[in-house]
Design a protein around this motif. Sequence first.
Motif, short mmCIF file in Angstrom:
data_model
loop_
_atom_site.label_atom_id
_atom_site.label_comp_id
_atom_site.label_asym_id
_atom_site.label_seq_id
_atom_site.Cartn_x
_atom_site.Cartn_y
_atom_site.Cartn_z
N MET A 160 9.22 9.61 10.56
CA MET A 160 8.93 8.87 9.33
C MET A 160 7.61 8.11 9.47
SD MET A 160 10.42 8.41 6.37
CE MET A 160 10.55 7.28 4.99
N ALA A 161 7.38 7.49 10.64
CA ALA A 161 6.13 6.77 10.87
C ALA A 161 4.94 7.72 10.76
CB ALA A 161 6.16 6.11 12.24
N HIS A 162 5.06 8.93 11.32
CA HIS A 162 4.00 9.93 11.22
C HIS A 162 3.74 10.30 9.76
CE1 HIS A 162 1.79 13.68 12.42
NE2 HIS A 162 2.25 14.07 11.24
N THR A 163 4.82 10.52 9.02
CA THR A 163 4.70 10.91 7.62
C THR A 163 4.00 9.84 6.80
OG1 THR A 163 6.72 12.24 7.81
CG2 THR A 163 6.02 11.65 5.59
N ILE A 164 4.35 8.57 7.04
CA ILE A 164 3.73 7.46 6.31
C ILE A 164 2.26 7.32 6.71
CG2 ILE A 164 3.74 4.96 6.04
CD1 ILE A 164 6.82 5.13 6.54
N ALA A 165 1.99 7.40 8.01
CA ALA A 165 0.62 7.19 8.50
C ALA A 165 -0.33 8.26 8.00
CB ALA A 165 0.62 7.13 10.02
N HIS A 166 0.14 9.51 7.95
CA HIS A 166 -0.73 10.63 7.61
C HIS A 166 -0.58 11.11 6.17
CE1 HIS A 166 -2.14 11.20 11.75
NE2 HIS A 166 -0.89 10.96 12.13
N GLY A 167 0.45 10.63 5.48
CA GLY A 167 0.68 11.09 4.11
C GLY A 167 1.22 12.49 4.02
N GLU A 168 1.56 13.08 5.15
CA GLU A 168 2.12 14.43 5.22
C GLU A 168 3.27 14.45 6.21
OE1 GLU A 168 1.42 16.95 3.36
OE2 GLU A 168 -0.31 16.06 2.32
N PRO A 169 4.25 15.33 6.01
CA PRO A 169 5.41 15.35 6.90
C PRO A 169 5.06 15.72 8.34
CG PRO A 169 5.87 16.56 4.88
CD PRO A 169 4.40 16.28 4.90
N TYR A 180 7.87 6.98 0.25
CA TYR A 180 8.47 7.94 1.18
C TYR A 180 9.97 7.66 1.28
CZ TYR A 180 3.58 8.58 2.15
OH TYR A 180 2.23 8.82 2.00
N LEU A 181 10.72 8.73 1.46
CA LEU A 181 12.18 8.66 1.37
C LEU A 181 12.82 9.09 2.68
CD1 LEU A 181 14.46 8.16 -0.72
CD2 LEU A 181 14.29 10.59 -1.33
N ASN A 182 13.80 8.34 3.12
CA ASN A 182 14.60 8.69 4.29
C ASN A 182 16.05 8.38 3.95
OD1 ASN A 182 15.81 9.06 6.79
ND2 ASN A 182 15.05 7.15 7.63
N CYS A 183 16.82 9.42 3.66
CA CYS A 183 18.21 9.19 3.26
C CYS A 183 19.01 10.47 3.50
CB CYS A 183 18.28 8.79 1.78
SG CYS A 183 17.79 10.10 0.64
N GLY A 225 0.82 -1.20 0.00
CA GLY A 225 0.00 0.00 0.00
C GLY A 225 0.86 1.25 0.00
N LYS A 226 1.93 1.23 0.81
CA LYS A 226 2.89 2.32 0.86
C LYS A 226 4.28 1.72 0.97
CE LYS A 226 -0.24 5.66 3.08
NZ LYS A 226 -0.42 6.62 4.20
N VAL A 227 5.27 2.46 0.49
CA VAL A 227 6.66 1.99 0.51
C VAL A 227 7.53 3.08 1.12
CG1 VAL A 227 8.64 1.25 -0.86
CG2 VAL A 227 6.33 0.54 -1.53
N ALA A 228 8.40 2.69 2.05
CA ALA A 228 9.34 3.61 2.68
C ALA A 228 10.75 3.13 2.37
CB ALA A 228 9.13 3.66 4.19
N ILE A 275 17.28 13.90 3.76
CA ILE A 275 16.05 14.02 2.98
C ILE A 275 15.04 13.08 3.62
CG2 ILE A 275 14.96 13.74 0.72
CD1 ILE A 275 17.82 13.99 -0.49
N VAL A 276 13.94 13.62 4.13
CA VAL A 276 12.92 12.81 4.79
C VAL A 276 11.56 13.32 4.35
CG1 VAL A 276 12.03 11.93 6.99
CG2 VAL A 276 14.43 12.61 6.82
N GLY A 277 10.81 12.49 3.64
CA GLY A 277 9.48 12.93 3.22
C GLY A 277 8.99 12.24 1.97
N ARG A 278 8.19 12.96 1.21
CA ARG A 278 7.51 12.39 0.05
C ARG A 278 8.43 12.39 -1.17
NH1 ARG A 278 1.37 14.44 -0.21
NH2 ARG A 278 1.37 12.66 -1.61
N THR A 279 8.00 11.63 -2.20
CA THR A 279 8.73 11.52 -3.44
C THR A 279 7.78 11.82 -4.60
OG1 THR A 279 8.18 9.19 -3.88
CG2 THR A 279 10.04 9.62 -2.38
N PRO A 280 8.24 11.76 -5.85
CA PRO A 280 7.31 11.94 -6.97
C PRO A 280 6.19 10.91 -7.02
CG PRO A 280 9.57 12.28 -7.70
CD PRO A 280 9.65 11.79 -6.28
N TYR A 281 6.35 9.76 -6.36
CA TYR A 281 5.28 8.78 -6.25
C TYR A 281 4.47 9.07 -4.99
CZ TYR A 281 7.56 6.07 -9.92
OH TYR A 281 8.10 5.66 -11.11
N GLU A 282 3.16 9.13 -5.11
CA GLU A 282 2.34 9.60 -4.00
C GLU A 282 2.38 8.68 -2.78
OE1 GLU A 282 -2.14 8.55 -4.60
OE2 GLU A 282 -1.39 9.14 -6.59
N ASN A 283 2.74 7.40 -2.96
CA ASN A 283 2.76 6.49 -1.82
C ASN A 283 4.14 5.95 -1.50
OD1 ASN A 283 2.80 4.95 -4.21
ND2 ASN A 283 1.88 3.17 -3.20
#
Length: 413
Positions: free
Chosen positions: A376-385, A356-359, A228-231, A346-354
Amino acid sequence: MLETPNDPVLEALPEHPDFLWRNPEPKRSYDVVVVGAGGHGLATAHYLARNHGITSVAVLEKGWLAGGNMARNTTIIRSNYLWDESAGIYEHALKLWEGLEEDLGYPILFSQRGVLNLAHSLQDVRDSVRRVEANRLNGVDAEWLSPDEVKKVCPIVNTSQEIRYPVLGATYQPRAGIAKHDYVAWGFARRADEAGVDLIQDCEVTGFTTDGGRVTGVRTTRGDIAAGKVALCAAGHTSVLTDMLGFRVPVQSHPLQALVSELLEPVHPTVVMSNAVHVYVSQAHKGELVMGAGIDSYNGYGQRGAFHVIERQMAAAVELFPVFARAHLLRTWGGIVDVTPDASPIVGRTPYENVYLNCGWGTGGFKATPGVGWCMAHTIAHGEPHPLNAPFTLERFVTGALVDEHGAAAVAH
């Protein structure tokens, strides 16, 4: 392996970490797939379950759990960064470190022995005092120490004014320190596993399946897994994964070398870092001196030590600590750090809506482990940083809103 033979806390640990979690076969689908079972990936999985009740999670690791940078770092923990954005996320992490043993129900040997950053020139002094004042404004404990005060905190530092780089003073963060990296990883893995998270080792990601602006699954050496989502929490190998997805990240991967000495009696009471001489030294719980250098100038994935780096590290360490002159080197190694142009992550969203990047944590990843896992867990759960990782978007390299921490991160740590 136990740290000491007579420590009752350590004797209570299992003899082998595999007893702490299952080794399940991957399921066909998960709500969240985390790529990378290092400290950041494991912390993200733990806080997804703990803070957000999301337990349909797989953490994929191409090798063995926490066998990458988590096993190869020098374990220094501090939050005395210059800019508000950096201080915010690192101080959040430090506060989590202070309660992490209780949260995980597992000993991590967190030792708040303080960190000294030495100043060797007038410019060092100006920059250091500036950082102390910035830290205080952000509620971060920080002090400026004279050479005599440095000597009181760490009596074995050479504060003679006759050496090549005399010590003119130092910043000091008393709450900073070290922790046992393996135990940190095992503690996060244990709690994530208890919550129902699948930790899947020997499972390399070889590609992704996509549908428009979404990633629908992960291709691995153990079969395809719908997601469903990828981190992405793969540190130095992040650019390999993003190349598979067709977008680039401003990250370069460099080897970072470190080494340890033979076991010694307790002699080094704190952590000492020096940009000018370029070495940083602490003493581990078993007794070995843990020393690190700067990142190698070339890009690469080599995880070996090199004699010319060892030679420079030893020369720097002996200049600052003459008492180490007869210590013997035990082993040396390299980790792979991912470095951004502004030395911030870099922590947050990418060009793909689902996705998320942490690097991009460079040499500062270990100390951020619980803090970035939380955010990161908050960002994934809510879709916002989360507010603390909102400044560290990928888009800042387009807008120019950089968080330049080259000064605070100049020495690898």
